[in-house]
Scaffold this motif. Structure first.
Motif, PDB file in Angstrom:
ATOM      1  N   MET A 115      40.964  37.013  43.389  1.00 45.05           N
ATOM      2  CA  MET A 115      39.724  37.320  44.082  1.00 45.05           C
ATOM      3  C   MET A 115      38.780  38.052  43.132  1.00 45.05           C
ATOM      4  SD  MET A 115      40.780  40.611  46.472  1.00 45.05           S
ATOM      5  CE  MET A 115      39.094  41.003  46.891  1.00 45.05           C
ATOM      6  N   ILE A 116      37.484  37.931  43.388  1.00 47.72           N
ATOM      7  CA  ILE A 116      36.484  38.623  42.580  1.00 47.72           C
ATOM      8  C   ILE A 116      36.263  39.997  43.202  1.00 47.72           C
ATOM      9  CG2 ILE A 116      34.099  38.601  41.791  1.00 47.72           C
ATOM     10  CD1 ILE A 116      34.183  35.545  41.945  1.00 47.72           C
ATOM     11  N   ARG A 117      36.446  41.036  42.405  1.00 45.35           N
ATOM     12  CA  ARG A 117      36.312  42.394  42.908  1.00 45.35           C
ATOM     13  C   ARG A 117      34.941  42.968  42.570  1.00 45.35           C
ATOM     14  NH1 ARG A 117      41.782  42.392  40.990  1.00 45.35           N
ATOM     15  NH2 ARG A 117      43.241  42.573  42.748  1.00 45.35           N
ATOM     16  N   THR A 118      34.486  43.890  43.404  1.00 44.25           N
ATOM     17  CA  THR A 118      33.223  44.564  43.158  1.00 44.25           C
ATOM     18  C   THR A 118      33.399  45.622  42.075  1.00 44.25           C
ATOM     19  OG1 THR A 118      33.609  46.298  44.796  1.00 44.25           O
ATOM     20  CG2 THR A 118      32.629  44.246  45.587  1.00 44.25           C
ATOM     21  N   GLN A 119      32.270  46.111  41.566  1.00 42.40           N
ATOM     22  CA  GLN A 119      32.336  47.179  40.564  1.00 42.40           C
ATOM     23  C   GLN A 119      33.006  48.416  41.134  1.00 42.40           C
ATOM     24  OE1 GLN A 119      28.314  47.801  39.218  1.00 42.40           O
ATOM     25  NE2 GLN A 119      28.421  46.149  37.713  1.00 42.40           N
ATOM     26  N   ALA A 120      32.712  48.722  42.393  1.00 40.18           N
ATOM     27  CA  ALA A 120      33.328  49.895  43.020  1.00 40.18           C
ATOM     28  C   ALA A 120      34.846  49.730  43.100  1.00 40.18           C
ATOM     29  CB  ALA A 120      32.744  50.113  44.411  1.00 40.18           C
ATOM     30  N   THR A 180      49.127  41.655  46.269  1.00 37.66           N
ATOM     31  CA  THR A 180      48.632  40.478  45.563  1.00 37.66           C
ATOM     32  C   THR A 180      47.494  39.895  46.394  1.00 37.66           C
ATOM     33  OG1 THR A 180      50.109  38.951  46.712  1.00 37.66           O
ATOM     34  CG2 THR A 180      50.955  40.019  44.702  1.00 37.66           C
ATOM     35  N   ASP A 181      46.749  38.965  45.815  1.00 39.70           N
ATOM     36  CA  ASP A 181      45.658  38.344  46.567  1.00 39.70           C
ATOM     37  C   ASP A 181      46.184  37.639  47.810  1.00 39.70           C
ATOM     38  OD1 ASP A 181      43.949  39.272  44.659  1.00 39.70           O
ATOM     39  OD2 ASP A 181      43.594  37.327  43.699  1.00 39.70           O
ATOM     40  N   THR A 182      47.337  36.983  47.683  1.00 41.24           N
ATOM     41  CA  THR A 182      47.916  36.280  48.841  1.00 41.24           C
ATOM     42  C   THR A 182      48.339  37.266  49.916  1.00 41.24           C
ATOM     43  OG1 THR A 182      48.710  34.479  47.423  1.00 41.24           O
ATOM     44  CG2 THR A 182      49.762  34.734  49.576  1.00 41.24           C
ATOM     45  N   GLU A 183      48.975  38.359  49.504  1.00 39.77           N
ATOM     46  CA  GLU A 183      49.391  39.375  50.467  1.00 39.77           C
ATOM     47  C   GLU A 183      48.185  40.039  51.125  1.00 39.77           C
ATOM     48  OE1 GLU A 183      53.601  40.911  48.486  1.00 39.77           O
ATOM     49  OE2 GLU A 183      51.681  41.683  47.761  1.00 39.77           O
ATOM     50  N   ARG A 217      44.969  41.033  55.856  1.00 43.70           N
ATOM     51  CA  ARG A 217      43.676  41.052  56.552  1.00 43.70           C
ATOM     52  C   ARG A 217      43.742  40.244  57.834  1.00 43.70           C
ATOM     53  NH1 ARG A 217      41.474  41.115  51.198  1.00 43.70           N
ATOM     54  NH2 ARG A 217      41.573  38.831  51.066  1.00 43.70           N
ATOM     55  N   HIS A 218      44.424  39.110  57.762  1.00 40.27           N
ATOM     56  CA  HIS A 218      44.561  38.267  58.953  1.00 40.27           C
ATOM     57  C   HIS A 218      45.339  38.998  60.047  1.00 40.27           C
ATOM     58  CE1 HIS A 218      44.984  34.662  61.382  1.00 40.27           C
ATOM     59  NE2 HIS A 218      46.286  34.871  61.448  1.00 40.27           N
TER      60      HIS A 218
END
Length: 466
Positions: A1-6, A29-32, A37-38
């Motif tokens: 995933m693309i993360r924000t600067q923060a 991980t991104d998958t986790e 979130r779901h």
């Protein structure tokens, strides 16, 4: 995933705090993260219409909060750490518990109850809690502070005490009642979830609350206890989120937890456990008010409340207190001629005294937002500065300050320190004015102005999962 600067900054900060130990932790991980979130969205959807979500989506159930929690939400709570020593060994404790020390809050120490009473009055608190350590390890000290607070404020100050219950008995219940204690909060997790001490408080102390972290491996046990807690007379159950600190690192790191990056490192399963217990209680109509106090609520709202309380002593007419509790200052920067022309404009329209002034030079003009319509921004850059007001034990002489006298013996220094400065020009000025100064509650800063957003408005929602 693309993360924000923060987000990248938080990750770097977490890595720096735990250095070599960082690699021992299992982060999402991104998958986790997607799966978590779901699951959280499912729980929040199930609670919609049943549990009131408050404080920008960081606290629920917002219905029927304990009286002490109501003061906290209102930004009117002071927590006094009466000592720094504990007789329990909770694996999740986030702080050192080895020294008795002096009663303290916000790095301020109070040798006498009268000093703390003066502090509560000077800063406008309506709620005060006695915490530790374990307050009942220093019973005379705890009782002296409770009695002094209640004698001075009476019903205008709600006072509660946190305890693990190991030293609580019928005699102590009576002494606390006679001192005027309004609420007592038991960490039953410290005693293997026993309720014997708690039962002694029911009917003696007006409000009895259980406050514990949502420990994932104890979720089923807590679910089975909810009805019993209600039956024995518990008025409220507060669940908070496990967070990692250098003090509990060794214990949390060896458990099968999934850690989440953020302002601080927290435990994913702790939040989901709290929400599951809340859903179960509503579905089963148990009737026990449950409050999930998330880490982001504490970290954001309690800090913002402190900034706002302190700002009252240093705010100038030209400054604006933002929703995040920062003082915002607007400064026009331009040539001597353009600044002089703008000053004449303010004068000719009768701008109120204190609503504008020259800055550090005649090439700067500080002005209040109500003068916005009198400014043609074309020849200027707009400097937007944010400052935070904080309590200190002594003067640093680096920033503006005021000494607030709380008793004949004690003063508290409140200092205003600049936190961030943004120089805007052209379209940036237009966007800032439209989004922040004119839109109000719905303001959302994005793009080039995104870095300003936390200083204007507290982020909404529970913690990001990444």
């Amino acid at each position: 995933m693309i993360r924000t600067q923060a987000q990248e900054r938080f990750i770097a900060g977490n890595r720096l705090e735990y250095t070599a130990g960082y690699e021992q932790l299992h982060f999402l991980t991104d998958t986790e993260a997607s799966r978590a979130r779901h699951r959280r969205d499912e729980l929040l959807s199930a609670l919609a219409g049943q549990a009131l979500v408050g404080c920008g989506g960081t606290k629920l159930d917002h219905n029927n909060l304990a009286p002490g929690c109501q003061r906290c939400v209102a930004g009117k709570w002071s927590c006094l750490f009466i000592n720094g020593r504990c007789n329990a060994r909770c694996f999740y404790c986030p702080t050192s518990q080895g020294e008795t020390g002096l009663p303290a809050t916000n790095t301020l120490e109070f040798r006498l109850p009268a000093d703390y009473v003066g502090y509560l009055e000077a800063f406008g608190f309506t709620g005060a809690s006695i915490s530790g350590g374990e307050p009942l390890l220093t019973p005379q000290r705890s009782l002296a502070f409770i009695s002094a607070i209640k004698r001075h404020f009476g019903a205008n100050m709600h006072v509660w005490l946190y305890t693990n219950g190991l030293l609580f008995d019928d005699a102590m219940a009576a002494r606390l009642r006679d001192a005027g204690l309004d609420e007592i909060r038991f960490d039953i997790g410290a005693t293997g979830y026993r309720l014997d001490a708690l039962r002694k408080a029911v009917g003696v102390i007006p409000t009895v609350t259980v406050e514990i972290p949502a420990v994932p491996e104890e979720g089923e046990r807590l679910r089975d206890m909810l009805s019993e807690l209600r039956t024995v007379g518990v008025d409220h159950l507060n669940l908070h989120q496990l967070r990692l600190t250098p003090y509990n690192f060794a214990e949390l790191a060896k458990r099968n937890y999934t850690f989440v990056h953020g302002e601080k490192v927290t435990v994913l399963e702790s939040e989901l456990t709290a929400l599951e217990l809340l859903q179960f209680s509503h579905d089963q109509k148990i009737g026990l008010p449950i409050n999930y106090c998330s880490f982001v609520y504490k970290n954001r709202y309690q800090a913002a409340a402190a900034r706002e309380r302190n700002a009252q002593f240093l705010v100038k007419p030209v400054e604006t207190l933002t929703d995040s509790g920062y003082l915002r200052t607007l400064t026009l920067q331009g040539s001597l001629a353009d600044i002089a022309r703008q000053a004449e404009q303010f004068q000719s329209f009768g701008a109120a005294s204190g609503s504008w002034s020259y800055g550090s030079s005649r090439e700067q003009l500080v002005f209040a937002p109500q003068l916005l319509s009198l400014v043609d921004f074309a020849p200027f850059t707009l400097q937007v500065a944010y400052a935070a007001c904080r309590q200190m034990t002594s003067v640093s002489y680096r920033n503006p300050f005021v000494a607030v006298r709380v008793s004949d013996r004690m003063k508290v220094v409140v200092e205003k320190a600049r936190q961030a400065v943004f120089d805007l020009s052209g379209a940036q000025i237009t966007d800032f004015i439209e989004v922040v100064l004119r839109v109000g509650d719905e303001k959302t800063l994005s793009g080039e102005l995104a870095e300003m957003a936390p200083y204007e408005k507290l982020p909404a929602g529970l913690q990001d999962y990444y």
